[in-house]
Enzyme design. Structure first.
Site, PDB file in Angstrom:
ATOM      1  N   THR A 170       0.826  -1.211   0.000  1.00 27.01           N
ATOM      2  CA  THR A 170       0.000   0.000   0.000  1.00 27.01           C
ATOM      3  C   THR A 170       0.860   1.260   0.000  1.00 27.01           C
ATOM      4  OG1 THR A 170      -1.829  -1.123   1.111  1.00 27.01           O
ATOM      5  CG2 THR A 170      -1.752   1.284   1.282  1.00 27.01           C
ATOM      6  N   SER A 215      -7.150  -0.773  -6.602  1.00 24.05           N
ATOM      7  CA  SER A 215      -6.707  -1.040  -5.233  1.00 24.05           C
ATOM      8  C   SER A 215      -5.231  -1.384  -5.305  1.00 24.05           C
ATOM      9  CB  SER A 215      -7.485  -2.223  -4.643  1.00 24.05           C
ATOM     10  OG  SER A 215      -6.854  -2.726  -3.474  1.00 24.05           O
ATOM     11  N   THR A 249      34.994 -38.706 -14.273  1.00 21.50           N
ATOM     12  CA  THR A 249      33.797 -38.964 -13.481  1.00 21.50           C
ATOM     13  C   THR A 249      34.228 -39.190 -12.045  1.00 21.50           C
ATOM     14  OG1 THR A 249      33.915 -41.346 -13.969  1.00 21.50           O
ATOM     15  CG2 THR A 249      32.547 -39.993 -15.426  1.00 21.50           C
ATOM     16  N   SER A 255      47.060 -12.510  -4.363  1.00 23.25           N
ATOM     17  CA  SER A 255      47.501 -12.635  -2.977  1.00 23.25           C
ATOM     18  C   SER A 255      48.282 -11.408  -2.552  1.00 23.25           C
ATOM     19  CB  SER A 255      48.374 -13.880  -2.812  1.00 23.25           C
ATOM     20  OG  SER A 255      48.929 -13.949  -1.519  1.00 23.25           O
ATOM     21  N   SER A 256      48.119 -11.044  -1.292  1.00 20.27           N
ATOM     22  CA  SER A 256      48.898  -9.945  -0.731  1.00 20.27           C
ATOM     23  C   SER A 256      50.241 -10.427  -0.203  1.00 20.27           C
ATOM     24  CB  SER A 256      48.117  -9.281   0.401  1.00 20.27           C
ATOM     25  OG  SER A 256      47.892 -10.230   1.444  1.00 20.27           O
TER      26      SER A 256
END
Length: 498
Positions: A105, A144, A191, A323-324
Site C-alpha cells: 500500500t 486497489s 567422473t 595474494s597480498s
C-alpha cells in the site's frame, strides 16, 4: 507555491504532516518513510518496477476515460505524468523502502502521490491541490493496491526476465564459440574426479552451452504465467468500486502501452488476488539457472587449477593479483564471484517460498519482499552472467600440449578396446600400464591382441571422442545480433541500481 516556502502541510485520516515543499510525494509516503526505514533501499532501485507501475496507472487513466468515470482533462494530466515516469523522469521521488508492511500500500500511495503532483504541476497548480486532482479519487480510480501492485510486479518481472534471457543468450553463444575453437583438442574426461574416457575440450564447452540453452528455455516457459494479471479485481477480487467494463478496458489499454499482447485477465480474480504461485515458479527457475551456472564455474575453477600442481587444462584470463603475500599468484576471481551470487539466490528462493506460504485468506501481505527478492536475483544473475562472459569465458585458452600428453599416456583409452579384446583382458592391461608406465597401445600390440593399424584406427581422435556424432558448434547468434543485444542491455543497465 513560493520557492521560499520550505514545507507544505498535507492531511490524512491520522492527522497533519509537513511535507518538503518540492517533494512530489505526499502524506502517505511521509508516514511510510517514518515506519519503514529498514532496508535503506528505496523502491527506485528497481526502475523496471517503477516504469511498470506507471504503465498500470496510465492504462487505468485511459480505461477510466473510456468507460466514462474520469473526465478528459484529468485523464490526460494523469496520462502525461505517467508517461514522464515511463520515460525515466522523477524516479528519485519513489522513496519508500522496498521492505514494508501493508502488502504494498505504501508503494501504491507513493506512486499515486507522485503522479498526482506531477499532474498538478502540468496543470499549473500547486502541489497538494488534491481538491482538483486527488491521488485516491482520480489517480487510483477503479483500483486497489491489491490488484495494481501485483500487476506492476508481474509486468516488471517480465521486463527483467526478458533481459536475463538476452544476457544468457550471449553467454550461451560465448560457450558455443569456445566449443568450436576447442573442437580439435582431445582430453581425458573425468567422473567422480577420476580419469574416465577421452573427449574433446570442445565437447566440454559445447555441453556448457547446451546447459545454458536449457535454462533459457525454462525462463521462457515461465513468462506466460507472469502475463496473467488480477487487474480489475480491486480489493479482494470482487471488483468493488470498479465498473463492470473496467477490467477488460484496462487490460486492453495495458497491452497497448507495454506491447505485451499476451497479457490477460485471470479467469478467477478471487484466486488470482490471493495466489502468489507464479513468484515461486519464477524464483525456482532463477535458482535452477544460478545453481547450474555455479556448477559450470566450479568446473572452470577445477580445469584451470594449478598452474603447476593442479589440472591446468585451461587458462582463465588473469584479472587481479591473487595474494597480498604470494607474488605472482592469480585466482579464479570471476567464477568465484558468480558462485557467491548463486549462493545468495539459493537463500532468496527460500524467502520467496516462505513469503508465499505465509499468505492468509484473500490476500498475501508479503509481496514486497517477493518483489525485492526476485528483482534483485534477476539483476544480480544477469550481471554475473555478463562478467563471466566478458571477463572470463571470452579469454579462456587451452593447454594443448599438456592435454595431448595426458591422452597419449592415459589408461582410460583401454575402454575403447574392450569390444575387441574383452573387459577382463582390458583390465589386466590397464593395471600393467599403470605399473610399467607403458602405453595401452604398445601393450596391445606387444601381446598380439591387435595390429598397430587396428589399434591406431580404434584409438583415433574421432572414434575416441565421438566427434562424428556431435552436432556442429555453430554460434547461437551472429556477431551483429550479439552486438545489438549487448548495446540494448548496456542501455538498460545504466538506470538499474538493483
Amino acid at each position: 507555491m513560493s520557492e521560499t516556502q520550505e514545507f507544505r502541510v498535507e492531511r490524512d485520516s491520522l492527522g497533519e504532516m509537513r511535507i518538503p515543499a518540492g517533494a512530489y510525494w505526499g502524506v502517505n509516503t511521509a508516514r511510510a518513510l517514518e515506519h519503514f526505514s529498514i532496508s535503506r533501499r528505496q523502491i527506485s532501485v528497481y526502475p523496471d518496477f517503477i516504469v511498470a507501475y506507471a504503465q498500470v496507472k496510465q492504462a487505468a487513466a485511459r480505461a477510466n476515460l473510456e468507460i466514462g468515470v474520469l473526465d478528459q482533462e484529468r485523464s490526460w494530466l494523469i496520462d502525461r505524468a505517467c508517461q514522464d515516469i515511463i520515460d525515466g523522469k522523477l524516479h528519485e521521488e519513489f522513496v519508500v523502502g522496498v521492505i514494508q508492511g501493508g502488502a504494498g500500500t505504501s508503494t501504491n500511495m507513493n506512486v499515486n502521490e507522485v503522479i498526482a503532483n506531477r499532474a498538478l504541476e502540468l496543470a499549473g497548480r500547486e502541489f497538494g491541490d488534491y481538491e482538483f486532482l486527488s491521488p485516491n479519487d482520480h489517480v487510483n480510480r477503479s483500483q486497489s493496491t491489491n490488484d495494481t501492485y501485483p500487476s506492476a510486479v508481474k509486468v516488471a518481472l517480465v521486463h527483467a526476465t526478458e533481459r536475463l534471457i538476452d544476457e544468457f543468450t550471449l553467454l550461451q553463444n560465448a560457450f558455443r564459440v569456445k566449443g568450436s575453437e576447442f573442437k580439435h583438442i582431445l582430453k581425458i574426461g573425468r567422473t567422480q574426479l577420476q580419469d574416465a574416457v577421452p573427449m574433446t575440450l570442445g565437447q566440454e564447452f559445447s555441453g556448457f552451452s547446451t546447459t545454458i540453452g536449457e535454462d533459457i528455455q525454462r525462463l521462457r516457459d515461465v513468462l506466460p504465467l507472469l502475463l496473467e494479471l488480477n487487474l480489475g479485481a480491486t480489493a479482494i477480487g470482487t471488483g468493488i468500486t470498479a465498473e463492470a467494463s473496467y477490467a477488460s478496458a484496462v487490460m486492453r489499454q495495458l497491452r497497448k502501452i507495454t506491447g505485451y499482447n499476451d497479457l490477460q485477465t485471470a479467469h478467477d480474480l478471487i484466486e488470482a488476488t490471493s495466489d502468489t504461485g507464479v513468484f515461486m515458479s519464477l524464483s525456482s527457475v532463477i535458482k535452477r539457472t544460478a545453481m547450474k551456472l555455479s556448477k559450470i564455474c566450479n568446473d572452470l575453477r577445477l580445469l584451470s587449477s594449478g598452474p603447476q600442481a593442479g589440472l591446468g587444462e585451461i587458462n582463465l584470463p588473469a584479472r587481479q593479483a591473487g595474494s597480498s603475500i604470494m607474488p605472482g599468484k592469480v585466482n579464479p576471481v570471476i567464477p568465484e564471484a558468480v558462485n557467491q551470487v548463486a549462493f545468495v539466490i539459493a537463500g532468496a528462493d527460500v524467502t520467496v517460498s516462505m513469503a508465499s506460504e505465509a499468505g492468509q485468506l484473500q490476500l498475501n501481505a508479503f509481496e514486497p519482499v517477493m518483489l525485492h527478492t526476485l528483482m534483485q536475483n534477476s539483476a544480480w544473475l544477469r550481471r554475473a552472467a555478463r562478467t563471466l562472459r566478458v571477463n572470463c569465458i571470452d579469454g579462456i585458452t587451452a593447454n594443448e600440449e599438456l592435454l595431448a600428453s595426458r591422452v597419449s599416456s592415459s589408461v582410460g583409452v583401454v575402454t575403447a578396446l574392450t569390444p575387441y579384446i574383452g573387459y577382463s583382458e582390458a583390465s589386466k592391461l590397464a593395471k600393467e600400464a599403470l605399473t610399467t608406465k607403458s602405453t595401452i597401445a604398445d601393450l596391445v600390440v606387444e601381446r598380439g591382441l591387435l595390429s598397430r593399424e587396428e589399434v591406431t584406427s580404434i584409438l583415433s581422435p574421432e572414434r575416441l571422442s565421438g566427434i562424428q556424432a556431435v552436432t556442429s558448434a555453430i554460434p547461437i547468434i551472429t556477431q551483429a545480433q550479439a552486438t545489438a543485444l549487448e548495446d540494448s542491455l548496456d542501455r538498460a543497465d545504466l538506470r538499474d541500481f538493483s
